[in-house]
Write a protein that holds these residues in place. Structure first.
Motif, PDB file in Angstrom:
ATOM      1  N   LEU A   1       0.839  -1.235   0.134  1.00 21.29           N
ATOM      2  CA  LEU A   1       0.029   0.187  -0.016  1.00 21.29           C
ATOM      3  C   LEU A   1       0.852   1.353  -0.091  1.00 21.29           C
ATOM      4  N   ASP A   2       1.968   1.135   0.756  1.00 19.24           N
ATOM      5  CA  ASP A   2       3.073   2.421   0.640  1.00 19.24           C
ATOM      6  C   ASP A   2       3.406   2.526  -0.694  1.00 19.24           C
ATOM      7  N   ARG A   3       3.784   1.369  -1.307  1.00 21.79           N
ATOM      8  CA  ARG A   3       4.333   1.688  -2.751  1.00 21.79           C
ATOM      9  C   ARG A   3       3.263   2.009  -3.590  1.00 21.79           C
ATOM     10  N   LEU A   4       1.908   1.509  -3.395  1.00 22.48           N
ATOM     11  CA  LEU A   4       0.885   2.090  -4.447  1.00 22.48           C
ATOM     12  C   LEU A   4       0.524   3.587  -3.965  1.00 22.48           C
ATOM     13  N   GLY A   5       0.745   3.941  -2.644  1.00 21.76           N
ATOM     14  CA  GLY A   5       0.406   5.519  -2.433  1.00 21.76           C
ATOM     15  C   GLY A   5       1.577   6.272  -3.020  1.00 21.76           C
ATOM     16  N   THR A   6       2.771   5.885  -3.100  1.00 19.62           N
ATOM     17  CA  THR A   6       3.914   6.766  -3.698  1.00 19.62           C
ATOM     18  C   THR A   6       3.675   6.754  -5.207  1.00 19.62           C
ATOM     19  N   LEU A   7       3.166   5.689  -5.684  1.00 19.65           N
ATOM     20  CA  LEU A   7       3.004   5.590  -7.134  1.00 19.65           C
ATOM     21  C   LEU A   7       1.788   6.486  -7.462  1.00 19.65           C
ATOM     22  N   HIS A   8       0.599   6.594  -6.537  1.00 20.58           N
ATOM     23  CA  HIS A   8      -0.333   7.423  -7.026  1.00 20.58           C
ATOM     24  C   HIS A   8       0.083   8.892  -6.854  1.00 20.58           C
ATOM     25  N   ALA A   9       0.852   9.237  -5.862  1.00 21.08           N
ATOM     26  CA  ALA A   9       1.112  10.674  -5.736  1.00 21.08           C
ATOM     27  C   ALA A   9       2.058  11.073  -6.960  1.00 21.08           C
ATOM     28  N   ASP A  10       2.471  10.071  -7.548  1.00 25.13           N
ATOM     29  CA  ASP A  10       3.706  10.423  -8.637  1.00 25.13           C
ATOM     30  C   ASP A  10       3.203  10.512 -10.120  1.00 25.13           C
TER      31      ASP A  10
ATOM     32  N   GLY B   1      -0.626   9.424 -10.510  1.00 24.73           N
ATOM     33  CA  GLY B   1      -1.754   9.521 -10.470  1.00 24.73           C
ATOM     34  C   GLY B   1      -2.704   8.189 -10.507  1.00 24.73           C
ATOM     35  N   VAL B   2      -4.083   8.351 -10.831  1.00 30.89           N
ATOM     36  CA  VAL B   2      -4.929   7.085 -10.734  1.00 30.89           C
ATOM     37  C   VAL B   2      -4.592   6.205 -12.129  1.00 30.89           C
ATOM     38  N   LEU B   3      -4.262   6.825 -13.004  1.00 29.64           N
ATOM     39  CA  LEU B   3      -4.197   6.176 -14.158  1.00 29.64           C
ATOM     40  C   LEU B   3      -2.803   5.360 -14.207  1.00 29.64           C
ATOM     41  N   GLY B   4      -1.697   5.809 -13.419  1.00 29.32           N
ATOM     42  CA  GLY B   4      -0.653   4.875 -13.134  1.00 29.32           C
ATOM     43  C   GLY B   4      -0.832   3.923 -12.340  1.00 29.32           C
ATOM     44  N   VAL B   5      -1.587   4.108 -11.311  1.00 32.30           N
ATOM     45  CA  VAL B   5      -2.206   2.981 -10.445  1.00 32.30           C
ATOM     46  C   VAL B   5      -2.824   1.774 -11.157  1.00 32.30           C
ATOM     47  N   VAL B   6      -3.726   2.121 -12.003  1.00 31.50           N
ATOM     48  CA  VAL B   6      -4.458   1.222 -12.662  1.00 31.50           C
ATOM     49  C   VAL B   6      -3.403   0.508 -13.610  1.00 31.50           C
ATOM     50  N   ASP B   7      -2.474   1.109 -14.283  1.00 35.26           N
ATOM     51  CA  ASP B   7      -1.531   0.513 -15.238  1.00 35.26           C
ATOM     52  C   ASP B   7      -0.683  -0.670 -14.357  1.00 35.26           C
ATOM     53  N   ASP B   8      -0.581  -0.380 -13.014  1.00 37.99           N
ATOM     54  CA  ASP B   8       0.369  -1.101 -12.271  1.00 37.99           C
ATOM     55  C   ASP B   8      -0.663  -2.349 -11.957  1.00 37.99           C
ATOM     56  N   LEU B   9      -1.889  -1.968 -11.167  1.00 43.44           N
ATOM     57  CA  LEU B   9      -2.600  -2.996 -10.636  1.00 43.44           C
ATOM     58  C   LEU B   9      -2.979  -4.050 -11.815  1.00 43.44           C
ATOM     59  N   PHE B  10      -3.453  -3.217 -12.865  1.00 38.99           N
ATOM     60  CA  PHE B  10      -4.033  -4.154 -14.017  1.00 38.99           C
ATOM     61  C   PHE B  10      -3.262  -4.129 -15.267  1.00 38.99           C
ATOM     62  N   PRO B  11      -2.102  -4.682 -15.166  1.00 36.07           N
ATOM     63  CA  PRO B  11      -1.113  -4.465 -16.342  1.00 36.07           C
ATOM     64  C   PRO B  11      -1.401  -4.939 -17.468  1.00 36.07           C
ATOM     65  N   GLU B  12      -1.197  -4.380 -18.724  1.00 37.39           N
ATOM     66  CA  GLU B  12      -1.434  -5.081 -19.905  1.00 37.39           C
ATOM     67  C   GLU B  12      -0.843  -6.494 -19.979  1.00 37.39           C
ATOM     68  N   GLY B  13      -1.700  -7.417 -20.623  1.00 41.77           N
ATOM     69  CA  GLY B  13      -1.067  -8.502 -21.033  1.00 41.77           C
ATOM     70  C   GLY B  13      -1.207  -9.764 -19.893  1.00 41.77           C
ATOM     71  N   ASP B  14      -1.741  -9.332 -18.732  1.00 39.79           N
ATOM     72  CA  ASP B  14      -2.264  -9.902 -17.590  1.00 39.79           C
ATOM     73  C   ASP B  14      -3.924 -10.480 -17.725  1.00 39.79           C
ATOM     74  N   ASP B  15      -3.881 -11.809 -18.217  1.00 39.18           N
ATOM     75  CA  ASP B  15      -5.427 -12.157 -18.608  1.00 39.18           C
ATOM     76  C   ASP B  15      -6.323 -11.973 -17.541  1.00 39.18           C
TER      77      ASP B  15
ATOM     78  N   PRO C   1      -9.332   9.158  -6.368  1.00 42.11           N
ATOM     79  CA  PRO C   1      -9.444   7.667  -6.491  1.00 42.11           C
ATOM     80  C   PRO C   1     -10.596   7.082  -5.850  1.00 42.11           C
ATOM     81  N   GLU C   2     -11.311   7.716  -4.631  1.00 40.25           N
ATOM     82  CA  GLU C   2     -12.522   7.387  -4.369  1.00 40.25           C
ATOM     83  C   GLU C   2     -13.680   7.151  -5.343  1.00 40.25           C
ATOM     84  N   ASP C   3     -13.752   8.280  -6.164  1.00 43.24           N
ATOM     85  CA  ASP C   3     -14.867   8.165  -7.082  1.00 43.24           C
ATOM     86  C   ASP C   3     -14.686   7.318  -8.203  1.00 43.24           C
ATOM     87  N   PHE C   4     -13.073   7.262  -8.516  1.00 41.21           N
ATOM     88  CA  PHE C   4     -13.033   6.044  -9.526  1.00 41.21           C
ATOM     89  C   PHE C   4     -13.384   4.705  -8.946  1.00 41.21           C
TER      90      PHE C   4
END
Length: 645
Positions: free
Chosen positions: A458-467, A469-483, A504-507
């Motif tokens: 969660l700390d990692r994701l928090g930092t990622l989000h700060a850097d 944004g939500v789009l980056g978090v989505v790309d990290d959590l739900f990466p392309e090519g992961d069925d 993020p909460e609205d998303f």
DNA sequence: GGGAGAGACGTTTTT
DNA sequence: CGTCTCTCCC
């Protein structure tokens, strides 16, 4: 439009629309125009000056509710745009929220996703007879303990049930969550306990569609809302298919007895189906013995005979290819994909058809539920997203700390929960305290070890989000090519397409809604693939039912049932098939004869059969041999002879 | 608390 | 046939 325009005063539809009786029951077979009659009834009420807000139109499924809403709003009668078509669950939640019933008892309307039930089950299973027994108990609880039509809702019958209810509420309150289904018993007890509640006399007119789908508790809710209302219920005991949630055909049958003096009307003319399909449906349903009011649909000659085929294939693979070829041929021949409805009772049959059509670039949509969260890594990432938005999401935390343990680390968690309760702190705070050495709780080692991993992530994701944004978090959590997270990624990206800076909460809210309450498109442009249950209320010029084999349609009755219970299961399956074949719609004037295709196959790999819970007739070197559904035979001479596909 | 091995079961729905 | 669930054992 006046409500009686082009309505024959002798017709049942006129009678339904015109009846001023405070209680009206309409038994309406499939395709007999019940929506039409209900619409006219509402139009009459509006023309007579009834307040739209005092009219309640309620159904069980969202599809039916939105359908009803659309039809009502489309009537063009003044006031119709203010009409409501709601599901009984959304109505219940609305009333409970409005009256602060949930808040007063410390409840938070945070629904559980299906997958989040796992740790709840693990935490309660030991004390309540195991997971299987527990699931049954949850279903009975959601029916306010009225398992049978003659049971009185709201009264717990066994001490075991009482203990279960106490523990379930304890878990839900501690985790600040709710079961979707519990709004029904909650509303029932609220209305029952408060005879002066505003809602009991708020409505002047109540219309209930698909009444046979309501269990005793849901019927009770309707009755408690009816103090000042005229009630019109519409349904069909022959289409009762929800016994797993304790809805039985007796519900609509016995309604007259509890509503003395009610009008009793029937719609029999099948305006939807070709005459041959009507004959088949009549022959089929006549095989149900437990049917106190034998009725038959009346065919409409103008609909034509239709185009009915029964096809048999050698293997399941052949059946899938055969159905796909049929559909490709139709689409190539100019039939709109949206005209085609494929019904398959199991994903193992529906999904390959879906994939095959997809591969041929035919627009297709699968309606099997919460498919986006099927894969475990999808569930895990989704839980992280919830915790990222709110560290105090206790359900998501409970799920994550239990992950990858057969019993969800329920014993350690029980100790943690006891500790957190004793200190009046949250599980997150308790775990932080233990992980940081500020507190010690015995036998929580594995749990805390898991927690450290979760917190770091969660700390990692928090930092990622700060850097990024939500789009980056989505790309990290739900990466392309992961069925496993393919659907989550696609859904997330489409939500963020026009608003990448979303909070993020609205998303999260929108993503959850998109998964659990998918939009029901008004313009159908895809071939639709779904279960027979989902198809209730729909119709299509081309209807294909795949997998018409014994063991699937009807499914194998459960073991250990009495002869009467086994018969009841088979009869419900017969009603399910009856619902399925009566989806087909003929419009000869539009060049659509009404096509019904029933397919089956003689053999499938044993693994496939067992995987889908289909009991084979015979097994031979890994091949399961299947036999044709009894329902084909029961449709009798009305049905065409089966031919090779 | 958690791992190994035996045994059961597999679906359908609701914000 | 896989996956999940339960029981037994350390």
């Amino acid at each position: 439009m006046a409500w009686s325009d082009a309505l024959d005063p002798q017709s049942p539809a006129f009678g339904i629309a015109a009846s001023a009786n405070a209680r009206v029951r309409v038994i309406a077979g499939p395709g007999t125009g019940k929506s039409f009659a209900m619409k006219r009834r509402v139009a009459r009420l509006l023309e007579e000056g009834v307040e739209p807000a005092s009219i309640l139109a309620v159904t069980f499924t969202r599809v039916a509710a939105e359908d009803l809403h659309r039809e009502l709003v489309g009537m063009g009668v003044p006031g119709c745009e203010a009409l409501n078509g709601v599901t009984i669950h959304s109505l219940a939640l609305r009333i409970l929220m409005r009256n602060h019933v949930l808040g007063a008892t410390g409840r938070i309307p945070r629904p559980l996703n299906d997958f989040e039930l796992k740790p709840l089950e693990a935490d309660l299973a030991d004390a309540h007879g195991g997971v299987r027994e527990l699931r049954k108990k949850i279903k009975a609880f959601e029916a306010a303990w009225a398992r049978l039509q003659q049971d009185e809702p709201g009264y717990v019958q066994h001490p075991d049930d009482l203990a279960f209810e106490r523990d379930l509420y304890g878990w839900l309150i501690f985790h600040r969550a709710m079961l979707i289904g519990e709004v029904i018993p909650q509303l029932y007890s609220y209305l029952h306990a408060n005879p002066l509640a505003q809602e009991r006399s708020e409505f002047r007119h109540i219309l209930v569609d698909e009444f046979q789908d309501l269990n005793r508790a849901e019927q009770g809710v309707i009755a408690l809302l009816s103090d000042a209302a005229d009630v019109c219920i519409v349904g069909d005991d022959d289409q009762s298919i929800y016994s797993f949630k304790h809805a039985h055909p007796e519900g609509i049958r016995s309604w007259l007895a509890t509503n003395a003096g009610a009008d009793d009307l029937t719609l029999d003319d099948c305006r939807r189906c070709p005459t041959q399909v009507v004959a088949m449906a009549n022959a089929l349903i006549a095989s149900n013995v437990n049917r106190p009011i034998p009725r038959a649909l009346t065919p409409l000659a103008a609909n034509g005979g239709g185009d009915v085929r029964i096809l048999q294939y050698a293997t399941l693979d052949d059946e899938v290819v055969g159905v796909t070829n049929l559909i490709s041929g139709m689409v190539a021949g100019g039939i709109p994909p949206g005209d085609i409805l494929v019904l398959a009772q199991r994903g193992v049959i529906g999904t390959p058809i879906y994939e095959a059509l997809h591969a041929r670039n035919i627009p297709v949509r699968s309606y099997y539920a919460e498919a986006e969260l099927n894969a475990q890594n999808a569930q895990e990432r989704f839980a992280y997203l919830k915790l990222l938005v709110d560290r105090e999401d206790r359900v998501a935390l409970r799920w994550l700390v239990g992950l990858n343990s057969a019993n969800w680390r329920c014993r350690g968690y029980r100790r943690l929960r006891g500790y957190a309760d004793g200190q009046a702190i949250s599980p997150w705070q308790a775990l932080c305290a233990i992980a940081d050495g500020q507190a010690q709780v015995a036998h929580t080692g594995a749990l805390v070890e898991r927690f450290r991993v979760i917190r770091a992530e969660l700390d990692r994701l928090g930092t990622l989000h700060a850097d990024v944004g939500v789009l980056g978090v989505v790309d990290d959590l739900f990466p392309e090519g992961d069925d496993g997270v393919r659907d989550l990624r696609a859904l997330s990206l489409s939500l963020l397409e026009n608003d990448a800076g979303m909070m993020p909460e609205d998303f999260l809210t929108r993503l959850s809604d998109a998964i659990t309450k998918p939009e029901i498109p008004s313009e159908i442009e895809d071939v639709r693939i779904m279960s027979l249950h989902k198809s209730k209320g729909l119709s299509a010029p081309v209807t294909i039912i795949a997998g018409c084999i014994e063991g699937l349609l009807p499914k194998q009755p459960r073991d250990g049932l009495s002869a009467a219970e086994t018969l009841a299961e088979i009869e419900e399956q017969r009603r399910l098939f009856y619902v399925g074949i009566s989806r087909v719609k003929s419009s000869p004037a539009a060049g659509k004869p009404g096509t019904l295709i029933l397919t089956n196959s003689r053999m499938m790999p044993l693994a496939t059969a067992m995987g889908a819970g289909i009991a084979p007739a015979q097994v031979n070197y890994g091949d399961a041999h299947m036999i044709t559904s009894r329902f084909i035979r029961e449709m009798g001479a009305a049905a065409p002879a089966p031919v090779p596909g």
